[in-house]
Design a protein around this motif. Structure first.
Motif, PDB file in Angstrom:
ATOM      1  N   TYR A 116      -0.428   4.736  15.355  1.00 18.41           N
ATOM      2  CA  TYR A 116      -0.105   5.560  14.195  1.00 18.41           C
ATOM      3  C   TYR A 116       1.399   5.736  14.038  1.00 18.41           C
ATOM      4  CZ  TYR A 116       1.178   9.930  16.537  1.00 18.41           C
ATOM      5  OH  TYR A 116       1.820  10.890  17.254  1.00 18.41           O
ATOM      6  N   ASN A 149      -5.038   1.179  11.827  1.00 23.79           N
ATOM      7  CA  ASN A 149      -3.711   1.775  11.920  1.00 23.79           C
ATOM      8  C   ASN A 149      -3.780   3.070  11.123  1.00 23.79           C
ATOM      9  OD1 ASN A 149      -0.935   1.786  12.646  1.00 23.79           O
ATOM     10  ND2 ASN A 149      -0.401   1.086  10.616  1.00 23.79           N
ATOM     11  N   VAL A 158      -2.465  -5.159  13.570  1.00 25.28           N
ATOM     12  CA  VAL A 158      -3.802  -4.623  13.858  1.00 25.28           C
ATOM     13  C   VAL A 158      -4.648  -5.699  14.525  1.00 25.28           C
ATOM     14  CG1 VAL A 158      -5.936  -3.749  12.817  1.00 25.28           C
ATOM     15  CG2 VAL A 158      -3.733  -2.888  12.028  1.00 25.28           C
ATOM     16  N   ASN A 165       3.591   3.983  12.437  1.00 20.16           N
ATOM     17  CA  ASN A 165       4.376   2.776  12.650  1.00 20.16           C
ATOM     18  C   ASN A 165       4.968   2.247  11.351  1.00 20.16           C
ATOM     19  OD1 ASN A 165       3.970   2.469  15.531  1.00 20.16           O
ATOM     20  ND2 ASN A 165       1.830   2.214  14.978  1.00 20.16           N
ATOM     21  N   TRP A 209       0.086  -3.230   9.171  1.00 11.91           N
ATOM     22  CA  TRP A 209      -1.261  -2.981   8.658  1.00 11.91           C
ATOM     23  C   TRP A 209      -2.153  -4.215   8.693  1.00 11.91           C
ATOM     24  CZ3 TRP A 209      -2.929   1.856   7.504  1.00 11.91           C
ATOM     25  CH2 TRP A 209      -1.948   2.839   7.513  1.00 11.91           C
TER      26      TRP A 209
END
Length: 172
Positions: free
Chosen positions: A66, A87, A79, A68, A75
């Motif tokens: 989180y 995320n 991930v 980021n 995203w």
């Protein structure tokens, strides 16, 4: 730790805490909390290495990176590389979350401009959308390779995925 243990006694309760790093500024170790959580939220950076190793690699708890940022990589490809499955950004609209007037809403820290009656996406919103699309394409390719492992281009696709995983940065 005491509260996490108490929460474990409640049937069906899910636990999560947003840990900033493996250790706080005073040297306190947060990693013993990881096995007591269902979801571990932490920043994706070197200072959270042990949290990610415990939660993601050993599957003790589900990792959820989180805060980021809004970058497309965070995203999508990140991930996928981190195998986190998601995320999380803690605020959708920074300016309005602080009660500032919409007149002063620049959208610089937000995914959307919020105004009475609606919202308009910002460039950051589009980066998130594109990142999620990247993630979906990669997962679709992996599913296709799993269902048709002997298809003509499957070896090249698998080699490409392995190379991609190797060269993508470990942290966003």
């Amino acid at each position: 730790i005491k509260y996490l243990k108490m929460a474990r006694e409640v049937p069906g309760a899910k636990t999560t805490i947003s840990l900033m790093a493996d250790r706080d500024y005073f040297g306190d170790d947060y990693t013993p909390m990881v096995p007591l959580m269902d979801v571990v939220m932490t920043h994706a950076w070197e200072k959270s290495r042990q949290i990610f190793l415990l939660s993601n690699k050993e599957r003790i708890a589900h990792p959820l990176p989180y805060n980021n940022g809004w970058a497309r990589y965070v995203w999508g490809f990140y991930v996928w590389k981190s195998d986190s499955g998601g995320n999380w950004q803690w605020v959708y609209n920074w300016e309005n979350s602080h009660g500032w007037l919409p007149l002063f809403n620049s959208g610089e820290a937000s995914a959307a401009f919020v105004y009475p009656g609606g919202y308009a996406p910002t460039l950051k919103y589009e980066w998130v959308r594109e990142g999620i699309t990247d993630y979906r394409y990669i997962r679709t390719l992996e599913k296709l390779l799993a269902s048709k492992p002997t298809a003509p281009a499957s070896k090249q696709a698998k080699d490409w995925l392995a190379l991609l995983h190797k060269f993508l940065p470990e942290y966003p």
